[in-house]
Design a protein around this motif. Structure first.
Motif, PDB file in Angstrom:
ATOM      1  N   SER A  71       0.812  -1.222   0.000  1.00  0.00           N
ATOM      2  CA  SER A  71       0.000   0.000   0.000  1.00  0.00           C
ATOM      3  C   SER A  71       0.845   1.272   0.000  1.00  0.00           C
ATOM      4  O   SER A  71       0.467   2.280   0.582  1.00  0.00           O
TER       5      SER A  71
ATOM      6  N   PRO B  23       1.300   5.800  -4.524  1.00  0.00           N
ATOM      7  CA  PRO B  23       1.600   5.616  -5.942  1.00  0.00           C
ATOM      8  C   PRO B  23       2.211   6.873  -6.541  1.00  0.00           C
ATOM      9  O   PRO B  23       1.862   7.279  -7.639  1.00  0.00           O
TER      10      PRO B  23
ATOM     11  N   TYR C 106      -3.879  -4.372  -2.029  1.00  0.00           N
ATOM     12  CA  TYR C 106      -3.004  -3.198  -1.986  1.00  0.00           C
ATOM     13  C   TYR C 106      -3.928  -1.986  -2.002  1.00  0.00           C
ATOM     14  O   TYR C 106      -4.741  -1.849  -2.903  1.00  0.00           O
TER      15      TYR C 106
ATOM     16  N   VAL D  39      -4.533   1.759  -2.609  1.00  0.00           N
ATOM     17  CA  VAL D  39      -3.879   2.815  -3.380  1.00  0.00           C
ATOM     18  C   VAL D  39      -4.406   4.177  -2.938  1.00  0.00           C
ATOM     19  O   VAL D  39      -5.575   4.490  -3.142  1.00  0.00           O
TER      20      VAL D  39
ATOM     21  N   ASP E 133      -4.963   7.292  -3.909  1.00  0.00           N
ATOM     22  CA  ASP E 133      -4.960   8.109  -5.123  1.00  0.00           C
ATOM     23  C   ASP E 133      -5.782   9.381  -4.938  1.00  0.00           C
ATOM     24  O   ASP E 133      -6.327   9.916  -5.879  1.00  0.00           O
TER      25      ASP E 133
ATOM     26  N   VAL F 169       1.263   2.985 -10.717  1.00  0.00           N
ATOM     27  CA  VAL F 169       0.693   1.710 -10.266  1.00  0.00           C
ATOM     28  C   VAL F 169       1.159   0.576 -11.173  1.00  0.00           C
ATOM     29  O   VAL F 169       1.519  -0.498 -10.707  1.00  0.00           O
TER      30      VAL F 169
ATOM     31  N   PHE G 172      -6.087  -4.183  -6.363  1.00  0.00           N
ATOM     32  CA  PHE G 172      -5.580  -2.866  -5.995  1.00  0.00           C
ATOM     33  C   PHE G 172      -6.811  -2.030  -5.701  1.00  0.00           C
ATOM     34  O   PHE G 172      -7.571  -1.701  -6.604  1.00  0.00           O
TER      35      PHE G 172
ATOM     36  N   ARG H 253      -8.620   1.255  -4.842  1.00  0.00           N
ATOM     37  CA  ARG H 253      -8.346   2.699  -4.913  1.00  0.00           C
ATOM     38  C   ARG H 253      -9.172   3.474  -3.894  1.00  0.00           C
ATOM     39  O   ARG H 253     -10.386   3.285  -3.831  1.00  0.00           O
TER      40      ARG H 253
END
Length: 544
Positions: free
Chosen positions: A129, A132, A165, A167, A169, A227, A244, A246
RNA sequence: GCGCCCGUAGCUCAGUGGAUAGAGCGCUGCCCUCCGGAGGCAGAAGUCGCAGGUUCGAAUCCUGCCGGGCGCGCCA
């Protein structure tokens, strides 16, 4: 007896427990067989008498005598003798017949050996994690190796596992990332609090960023490229995620609002100076935390609560989060939020990963860096290889700082533990090649229990070691301790070396020795090493 | 100051109630007519940070102290 199961030590433990139950009238909690510290204390040692003593109100050594008698009756010829020792241990000396049967049972399980029965428990493990906004660092590499290995071990222990994971963002970091890309696209220096690595300019090029592109657009596109790169680095490191997740999804789907509404409903939320707060102090945190800032933006904390709620809604029995050392101040508030949502505190495990120092001959080192000021995982892999990187990173518990000795990790010699283990595997492969497939198959299908020659010490030691795998996996899974497998793999390699020194394998029959037994033992040692390395994500080469 | 983690051999670390505390590296010495010497064997090396407590029994559990790391934002 034990011939029908692939965990002969456990079966033996069952015999002792059954005898203890008869004697005490009630099951004895915590009774187990352990490997005694000295060889003359027998093959296995039971602490049951000491635990039984208070129940039956007798001195431990007397209990041990009586327990020993029952165990002896139950085991018959598989037991050579029992001894009562120390404060009340019951030491078991097993006959060669037991060793032969046990090895045969383990070998018959083939690839299923060491795979524990399914538990039906669903685990979600969130790890790495990393933001990114840059390449994967060495520190994140440790997270990747450790988290992935834990997942492999949990699966071997019979659990269902999902790897995720998270992310990030969204938020100010990401915006700063976009601003940094935009600055590079315009041929300018990134802002002081921006991202200054060489990769940022590279991203600007690859995005074909025009001078008038917005920071938000560049951030979004930059994150997607990052990513992809992170994913590629992790793949190279043999780490794959099922998902992943988000942060953006949470914002888009209103998940944060509904998490906040739920918390409000449960009476944990209040407003103060235009901000919305969670009363975490009532649930063990040292101060209350903001969920929505006075400017109307949700905090990272609020998103994280929504994320954990989402995970819980997906029906997992256990959530495991692996966080960096810099996040440990965050543990209390997330646990508090978890409890505020009404969930079982034990169902959420927050583990903290300590840092990695790169060391060479005792000195901290700066590696040559591909990406400017950051030492990336790719740099490390280029230097020492995936196998060494993973093995070294997995040698230590997650809560201790890791000194990774690059010089040792690079070395292709017996001093390097990963080479030592892989070498043992390759060497066994070589022996088995020499014996030939047909001969090996013949040995594996032979009935070992029909033989009579005495086993030597190193043969018995290696059998015992090989039989420890199932328990080792169970403990590593329970304690979230992948590093136990690095030690175990090394132990198997060491015991194999002793066995190999003492006992000729190919051609043993010419000396009148039991070649079938030795070939089977070699095969099983090889499988166990390969299995251990697989759980660590390290290759087990047939040749080196 | 408060919170979390760590303190075990010269170094890096295993060891989450049991017997004389282990491994790797480093150090010292020894072993190549033998299926892979990219190997093996032996040795030296420890007040388990300190002090109390719980227990038949503590490196392990509890309390206090000392030393080190990290964290303590309406950052993520």
């Amino acid at each position: 007896m034990t011939g029908t199961t692939a965990d002969p030590i456990r079966s033996l433990e069952g015999v002792v427990s059954a005898a203890a139950l008869e004697l005490g009238g009630t099951p004895v909690a915590g009774a187990r067989l352990e490997r005694p510290p000295r060889r003359d204390f027998g093959d296995f040692s039971s602490n049951a008498p000491m635990l039984l003593a208070p129940i039956v109100r007798e001195p431990p050594r007397e209990v041990a005598e009586r327990l020993g008698q029952r165990v002896a009756d139950a085991l018959g010829p598989e037991l050579e003798r029992v001894e009562v020792a120390g404060p009340g241990f019951l030491n078991l000396f097993l006959a060669d017949a037991w060793f032969r049967e046990a090895l045969g049972a383990a070998a018959a399980a083939e690839d299923a050996y060491g795979r524990l029965p399914a538990t039906g428990l669903r685990h979600l493990v969130e790890f790495v994690s990393a933001n990114p906004t840059g390449p994967i660092t060495v520190a994140s590499g440790r997270h990747a190796a450790w988290g992935d290995s834990l997942c492999r071990i949990l699966e071997a222990a019979g659990h269902h596992v999902q790897r995720e994971y998270y992310v990030n963002d969204e938020g100010s970091q990401v915006l700063r990332f976009g601003e940094s890309i935009r600055a590079r696209a315009r041929g300018q220096e990134p802002p002081d609090d921006g991202y200054r690595g060489a990769y940022v300019a590279d991203l600007a090029d690859r995005l074909g960023a025009g001078a008038n592109a917005s920071a938000a657009e560049l951030a979004e596109a930059g994150v997607e490229l990052m990513v992809e790169e992170i994913c590629a680095s992790l793949e190279r490191f043999r780490v794959r995620f099922d998902r992943f997740f988000r942060e953006h999804e949470l914002h888009r789907e209103g998940a944060i609002e509904s998490a906040l509404a739920l918390l409000r409903e449960r009476g944990h939320v209040y407003e103060h100076e235009d901000a919305v707060w969670l009363r975490t102090t009532e649930l063990g945190d040292d101060k209350d935390r903001v969920l929505r800032r006075s400017d109307g933006e949700y905090t990272y904390f609020a998103a994280d609560i929504a994320y954990h709620l989402d995970k819980a809604d997906r029906g997992f029995d256990r959530l495991v989060d692996l966080w960096g050392a810099d996040h440990h101040g965050y543990v209390g508030r997330v646990q508090a939020a978890w409890r505020a949502l009404g969930h079982d505190p034990d169902a959420l495990e927050l583990l903290i990963m300590q840092l990695v120092n790169l060391v060479e001959r005792g000195q901290r080192v700066q590696m040559s860096k591909r990406q400017g000021e950051i030492v990336t995982l790719d740099d490390l892999i280029d230097d020492i290889g995936v196998d060494a990187a993973r093995f070294f990173m997995l040698q230590r518990s997650h809560d201790t700082t890791l000194d990774l000795d690059l010089a040792l990790a690079r070395e292709q010699s017996q001093d390097n533990p990963v080479y030592y283990v892989q070498y043992a595997h390759a060497r066994i492969a070589s022996i088995l090649r020499k014996a030939g497939d047909a001969r090996v198959r013949e040995a594996l299908s032979a009935d070992l229990s029909a033989r009579g020659d005495a086993l030597n010490t190193s043969e018995r030691d290696l059998v015992k070691r090989v039989l420890e795998l199932p328990a080792e996996i169970a403990i590593a899974a329970e304690r979230r301790a992948p590093h136990r497998l690095t030690t175990y793999a090394h132990d198997v390699a060491q015991d194999f070396s002793a066995f190999y020194r003492d006992s000729r394998v190919v051609g043993a029959a010419e000396d009148g020795d039991d070649e079938d037994f030795r070939l089977t033992l070699a095969v099983q040692a090889k499988r166990v090493i390969a299995r251990s390395l697989d759980l660590l994500g390290v290759e087990a080469p047939e040749r080196m």
